[in-house]
Write a protein that holds these residues in place. Structure first.
Motif, PDB file in Angstrom:
ATOM      1  N   GLU A  12       0.814  -1.216   0.000  1.00 42.81           N
ATOM      2  CA  GLU A  12       0.000   0.000   0.000  1.00 42.81           C
ATOM      3  C   GLU A  12       0.848   1.266   0.000  1.00 42.81           C
ATOM      4  OE1 GLU A  12      -3.986  -1.623   2.348  1.00 42.81           O
ATOM      5  OE2 GLU A  12      -2.375  -0.664   3.481  1.00 42.81           O
ATOM      6  N   ASP A  13       2.015   1.207   0.631  1.00 45.96           N
ATOM      7  CA  ASP A  13       2.852   2.405   0.760  1.00 45.96           C
ATOM      8  C   ASP A  13       3.812   2.605  -0.409  1.00 45.96           C
ATOM      9  OD1 ASP A  13       1.620   2.857   3.153  1.00 45.96           O
ATOM     10  OD2 ASP A  13       3.240   2.001   4.378  1.00 45.96           O
ATOM     11  N   ASP A  14       4.331   1.510  -0.984  1.00 47.14           N
ATOM     12  CA  ASP A  14       5.445   1.624  -1.925  1.00 47.14           C
ATOM     13  C   ASP A  14       5.100   1.330  -3.377  1.00 47.14           C
ATOM     14  OD1 ASP A  14       6.897   2.215   0.312  1.00 47.14           O
ATOM     15  OD2 ASP A  14       7.789   0.228   0.511  1.00 47.14           O
ATOM     16  N   PHE A  15       3.894   0.815  -3.649  1.00 44.84           N
ATOM     17  CA  PHE A  15       3.545   0.486  -5.019  1.00 44.84           C
ATOM     18  C   PHE A  15       2.424   1.405  -5.513  1.00 44.84           C
ATOM     19  CE2 PHE A  15       5.839  -3.208  -3.746  1.00 44.84           C
ATOM     20  CZ  PHE A  15       6.396  -3.718  -4.915  1.00 44.84           C
ATOM     21  N   LEU A  16       2.482   1.705  -6.811  1.00 47.47           N
ATOM     22  CA  LEU A  16       1.475   2.594  -7.401  1.00 47.47           C
ATOM     23  C   LEU A  16       0.110   1.919  -7.458  1.00 47.47           C
ATOM     24  CD1 LEU A  16       3.596   4.014 -10.373  1.00 47.47           C
ATOM     25  CD2 LEU A  16       3.217   5.036  -8.117  1.00 47.47           C
ATOM     26  N   SER A  17       0.090   0.602  -7.576  1.00 46.68           N
ATOM     27  CA  SER A  17      -1.156  -0.150  -7.617  1.00 46.68           C
ATOM     28  C   SER A  17      -1.191  -1.121  -6.451  1.00 46.68           C
ATOM     29  CB  SER A  17      -1.265  -0.936  -8.934  1.00 46.68           C
ATOM     30  OG  SER A  17      -2.371  -1.821  -8.889  1.00 46.68           O
ATOM     31  N   LEU A  62      -6.177  -6.837  -3.686  1.00 41.14           N
ATOM     32  CA  LEU A  62      -5.410  -7.052  -2.461  1.00 41.14           C
ATOM     33  C   LEU A  62      -6.241  -7.762  -1.398  1.00 41.14           C
ATOM     34  CD1 LEU A  62      -2.620  -6.472  -1.238  1.00 41.14           C
ATOM     35  CD2 LEU A  62      -3.528  -4.312  -0.365  1.00 41.14           C
ATOM     36  N   SER A  63      -7.540  -7.607  -1.460  1.00 40.73           N
ATOM     37  CA  SER A  63      -8.418  -8.220  -0.453  1.00 40.73           C
ATOM     38  C   SER A  63      -8.723  -9.689  -0.749  1.00 40.73           C
ATOM     39  CB  SER A  63      -9.741  -7.450  -0.368  1.00 40.73           C
ATOM     40  OG  SER A  63     -10.392  -7.434  -1.621  1.00 40.73           O
ATOM     41  N   ASP A  75       4.779   0.065 -12.743  1.00 40.08           N
ATOM     42  CA  ASP A  75       5.692   0.471 -13.812  1.00 40.08           C
ATOM     43  C   ASP A  75       7.131   0.626 -13.337  1.00 40.08           C
ATOM     44  OD1 ASP A  75       3.552   0.517 -15.493  1.00 40.08           O
ATOM     45  OD2 ASP A  75       3.151   2.662 -15.228  1.00 40.08           O
ATOM     46  N   GLU A  76       7.340   0.698 -12.025  1.00 46.16           N
ATOM     47  CA  GLU A  76       8.670   0.993 -11.503  1.00 46.16           C
ATOM     48  C   GLU A  76       9.362  -0.183 -10.836  1.00 46.16           C
ATOM     49  OE1 GLU A  76       8.284   4.302  -8.919  1.00 46.16           O
ATOM     50  OE2 GLU A  76       7.671   5.717 -10.491  1.00 46.16           O
ATOM     51  N   GLN A  77       8.617  -1.131 -10.273  1.00 44.18           N
ATOM     52  CA  GLN A  77       9.267  -2.212  -9.534  1.00 44.18           C
ATOM     53  C   GLN A  77       8.413  -3.478  -9.552  1.00 44.18           C
ATOM     54  OE1 GLN A  77       9.461  -1.448  -5.254  1.00 44.18           O
ATOM     55  NE2 GLN A  77       7.889   0.133  -5.440  1.00 44.18           N
ATOM     56  N   VAL A  78       9.078  -4.591  -9.288  1.00 43.16           N
ATOM     57  CA  VAL A  78       8.434  -5.900  -9.231  1.00 43.16           C
ATOM     58  C   VAL A  78       8.920  -6.600  -7.962  1.00 43.16           C
ATOM     59  CG1 VAL A  78       8.137  -8.140 -10.333  1.00 43.16           C
ATOM     60  CG2 VAL A  78       8.346  -6.077 -11.738  1.00 43.16           C
TER      61      VAL A  78
END
Length: 221
Positions: A106-111, A139-140, A164-167
């Motif tokens: 929730e804090d570090d990902f755009l989705s 997520l639920s 788009d930035e991390q996996v």
């Protein structure tokens, strides 16, 4: 007076004075002129009431224990993913997420959407998959059925989150051997239904395959 077991045998062995004293201990107002049999009867009635109250408390306590034991926790606070074969065409995937992983997503990902990354292999030892596809899951969510394809004889499932930035790989299952493809529906994919019998068309198979494609994000090609 020390505690006395309120049984008829014990009470009848006591003196009248002791019976009156015992009745007084239990809050029973007994006139001195009453007969022994009446006093014993009153004390036995008290004993019955005490037994009923004890049984009720035990029943309530047992009921609470049974309910507690039969209710599984919503989460075990441990990130993991597991897969079970329902039949040759379908697999059941279920997973859990720790509170720390949920906060991180929730804090570090755009989705905040997870993905089930399904990979197919031609052998248990193969290093590279023959085919792979992603299924979006909120997520639920904690479970999902997956329509298997005939892309490989073995498969595994990874629980991942990415934007788009991390996996990030959260968890993965062991590689599983797929059941023999005895269900023709596994082979009949959108665009590959030219040889479908008229009876199967009337059954709604074409519509069902299309819904599978839309709802289960299969790698139809």
């Amino acid at each position: 007076m020390e505690k006395v077991v309120l049984s008829r045998r014990n009470l009848e062995s006591m003196s009248t004075a002791d019976l009156i004293s015992l009745a007084d201990d239990y809050g029973i107002d007994i006139p001195a002129t009453l007969s022994r049999s009446f006093i014993i009867g009153e004390l036995l009635a008290v004993a019955d009431e005490l037994d009923e109250g004890s049984e009720t408390e035990e029943t309530v306590e047992l009921s609470d224990d049974v309910e507690s034991a039969s209710t599984l926790p919503v989460s075990y606070n441990e990130t993991s993913v597991h897969v079970l074969l329902r039949n040759p065409a379908w697999a059941f995937v279920y997973w859990d997420l720790s509170e720390a992983d949920v906060e991180h997503i929730e804090d570090d990902f755009l989705s905040n959407e997870l993905y089930l990354h399904v990979r197919y292999y031609d052998s248990m030892e193969a290093e590279k998959p023959l085919d792979a596809f992603d299924i979006h899951v909120p997520l639920s969510d904690r479970e999902r059925y997956i329509l298997l394809s005939s892309a490989g004889k073995f498969f595994d499932v990874q629980l991942v989150v990415h934007d788009d930035e991390q996996v990030r790989l959260l968890a993965e299952t062991n590689r599983r051997e797929a059941a023999p493809s005895c269900c023709k529906a596994v082979q009949e994919l959108p665009g590959r239904t030219d040889d479908m019998s008229e009876l199967r068309r009337l059954s709604g198979m074409e519509r069902l395959l299309h819904e599978h494609y839309l709802n289960h994000r299969q790698s139809f090609s």
